[in-house]
Enzyme design. Structure first.
Site, PDB file in Angstrom:
ATOM      1  N   LEU A   1      18.265  15.468   4.399  1.00 59.40           N
ATOM      2  CA  LEU A   1      18.877  16.458   3.683  1.00 59.40           C
ATOM      3  C   LEU A   1      19.960  16.942   4.744  1.00 59.40           C
ATOM      4  CD1 LEU A   1      19.236  18.402   1.320  1.00 59.40           C
ATOM      5  CD2 LEU A   1      17.716  19.974   2.135  1.00 59.40           C
ATOM      6  N   TYR A   2      19.897  17.333   5.862  1.00 54.78           N
ATOM      7  CA  TYR A   2      20.516  17.865   6.961  1.00 54.78           C
ATOM      8  C   TYR A   2      22.148  16.990   6.838  1.00 54.78           C
ATOM      9  CZ  TYR A   2      23.056  18.687  11.223  1.00 54.78           C
ATOM     10  OH  TYR A   2      24.036  18.827  12.273  1.00 54.78           O
ATOM     11  N   ALA A   3      21.759  15.783   6.779  1.00 56.51           N
ATOM     12  CA  ALA A   3      23.073  14.666   6.754  1.00 56.51           C
ATOM     13  C   ALA A   3      23.769  14.760   5.618  1.00 56.51           C
ATOM     14  CB  ALA A   3      22.337  13.255   7.051  1.00 56.51           C
TER      15      ALA A   3
ATOM     16  N   THR B   1      24.024  17.433   3.687  1.00 54.51           N
ATOM     17  CA  THR B   1      24.992  18.843   3.575  1.00 54.51           C
ATOM     18  C   THR B   1      26.009  18.415   4.326  1.00 54.51           C
ATOM     19  OG1 THR B   1      23.631  19.680   5.521  1.00 54.51           O
ATOM     20  CG2 THR B   1      22.679  20.034   3.076  1.00 54.51           C
ATOM     21  N   LYS B   2      25.969  17.747   5.453  1.00 54.65           N
ATOM     22  CA  LYS B   2      27.276  17.621   6.343  1.00 54.65           C
ATOM     23  C   LYS B   2      28.175  16.883   5.413  1.00 54.65           C
ATOM     24  CE  LYS B   2      26.401  20.298   9.859  1.00 54.65           C
ATOM     25  NZ  LYS B   2      27.560  21.352  10.260  1.00 54.65           N
TER      26      LYS B   2
END
Length: 481
Positions: free
Chosen positions: A275-277, A279-280
């Protein structure tokens, strides 16, 4: 059918007969009913007053209904089970939740202008978000050192120990860099800052970091990395005159499941592994929209595993160093390799991106752009992936102590097996060339680490193998102020 008036009168007559036949009993019931009714009214009023009081107290102490609390297990050696409250990066944009009311007045405005004013001819004026973070601190120091104007913004959330962020803030203050304790989602404050100071650039580094934590607190990543990015772009596009150029932190994680190496900006980035990736990657798409619509000059930087002094405690090299010193086990993922990039190299890349950003072409007054504006994305890495086991071996030598290693298969929690940066575009456009080896960079980190945590019983080795002397008593590691 009798008229309704006669029917009502008959009904009333029946009721009167009933009261006459049961006089005393009905009087007692009526009296009792009045008491119950009075009690109900009193209870209702008390409930209303209590509710209003609770709403007032809640509003006073928790101005944003979107704020959430999270808890993280402390990773310090002294208490693995200690909990830290985690303030979400998402804030309400309502006046009651904004720091704009706190930060006001002629004296404050002059302080903002003074901080943003360059000390050298041709210097730039930079608003740095996430200024008390790892990369933000080092970039702010470098900008100030070369005579640029710098104003910082940070909300000091507790994703990791806020004491470390406050120590960075104190370091920056000693060099003349002011950091406001505020949030990137505070639209009123951002608008006010752009109204008070004519920032030529924004270095947007504020974000919710960490791949694995996204599985625990996904909304925090959306709040910061998506909503927060939009908040900064909105303020720059619609409240700054002239509009600043913006350099912002994307991530190497956008390459996700890409297997082509080294990773190039020309490779596909539509298969995020976390999910971090995601959002980026969403941030890069959002940047395209704001560049196209409003003419903002936007540069995204894909960082590759940045490390060094004043780093993030949740990063592997930092947590491994603490575990080695404390005699605690560490978990390694089999065959994991990372393109470790030293902080000084990354700072040079950030400043190079700022210096070559080009102008925004939009106008906050008209809402129109005069032509195309720069839209760029660059890798900032070291170009040489290193097995994580090699990184641990270097730490063992520097700290003079063997690690208690546990090697496991990499779980499906968002981590990827390897990262490897192609930096040819950054090298061509602003001369980015990383020069720091992992051995040299980790030595700088360990020097700082031992000094910051006051580990007087740790003697940094000159890259010699650990000896077989008995381990000394563990020293409790508490952050210095």
């Amino acid at each position: 059918m009798p008229p309704s008036g006669i029917t009502d009168a008959a009904a009333k007559g029946v009721k009167l007969d009933r009261y006459a036949s049961g006089g005393a009993l009905l009087l007692r019931r009526a009296a009792s009913g009045k008491l119950v009714s009075a009690s109900s009214h009193l209870l209702f009023r008390a409930t209303v007053l209590a509710t209003l009081a609770l709403v007032f107290l809640f509003t006073l102490h928790y101005p944003s209904l979107l704020s959430r609390s999270f808890h993280l297990s402390s990773t310090t050696s002294s208490s693995a089970s200690a909990q830290h409250s985690h303030r979400s990066l998402l804030m309400s944009s309502s006046p009651s939740a904004s720091a704009a009311g706190t930060y006001s007045g002629a004296k404050w405005e002059e302080e903002i202008r003074r901080g943003a004013r360059p000390a050298r001819d041709g210097g730039i004026s930079v608003l740095v978000t996430g200024a008390a973070g790892f990369v933000g601190t080092h970039c702010s120091l470098a900008l100030k050192a070369r005579g640029d104007g710098v104003l910082g913004l940070d909300n000091f959330n507790a994703y990791y120990d806020p004491a470390l962020k406050r120590a960075r803030q104190a370091l920056l203050a000693s060099r003349g860099v002011l950091i406001l304790d505020a949030d990137i989602n505070d639209a009123l404050l951002l608008a006010k800052l752009f109204d008070v100071a004519a920032f030529t650039h924004v270095l947007h580094l504020a974000a919710q970091a960490g791949v694995r934590y996204a599985m625990e607190a996904p909304q925090t990543y959306v709040a910061s990395n998506v909503a927060g990015l939009v908040s900064v772009f909105e303020a720059a596009a619609k409240h700054a005159d002239p509009q600043p150029a913006i350099v912002w932190a994307s991530s190497s994680s956008v390459y996700g499941l890409n297997t082509d190496a080294p990773f190039s900006e020309d490779h596909r980035t539509d298969r995020p592994a976390s999910l971090y990736a995601a959002t980026k990657k969403a941030g890069e798409a959002i940047a395209h929209a704001y560049n196209h619509i409003y003419g903002l000059s936007l540069t995204g930087l894909r960082f590759f595993t940045v490390y060094g002094p004043w780093g993030r405690p949740d990063m592997a090299y930092f947590s491994f160093a603490r575990a080695i010193v404390a005699g605690e086990p560490i978990t390694l993922f089999a065959d994991a390799r990372r393109d470790f990039t030293y902080i000084d190299d990354v700072v040079r890349g950030c400043l190079g991106a700022l210096d070559t950003a080009g102008r925004s072409t939009g106008s906050a007054r008209t809402g129109k752009k005069t032509g195309p504006a720069p839209l760029r994305v660059y890798n900032l890495g070291n170009t040489s992936p290193v097995p994580v086991t090699r990184m641990v071996a270097i730490l063992e030598k520097l700290l003079g102590k063997k690690a208690n290693k546990r090697v496991v298969t990499m779980p499906s929690n968002g981590d990827v097996p390897f990262t490897h940066a192609n930096v040819s575009h950054a090298a061509h456009d602003f001369g980015y060339r990383p020069t720091t080896s992992l051995e040299a960079g980790l030595r700088h980190f360990v020097d700082w680490f031992v000094d910051y945590y006051k580990l007087d019983d740790v003697k940094i080795a000159n890259a010699k193998p650990a000896d077989n002397k008995p381990a000394k008593k563990k020293k409790k590691m508490t952050a210095s102020s």
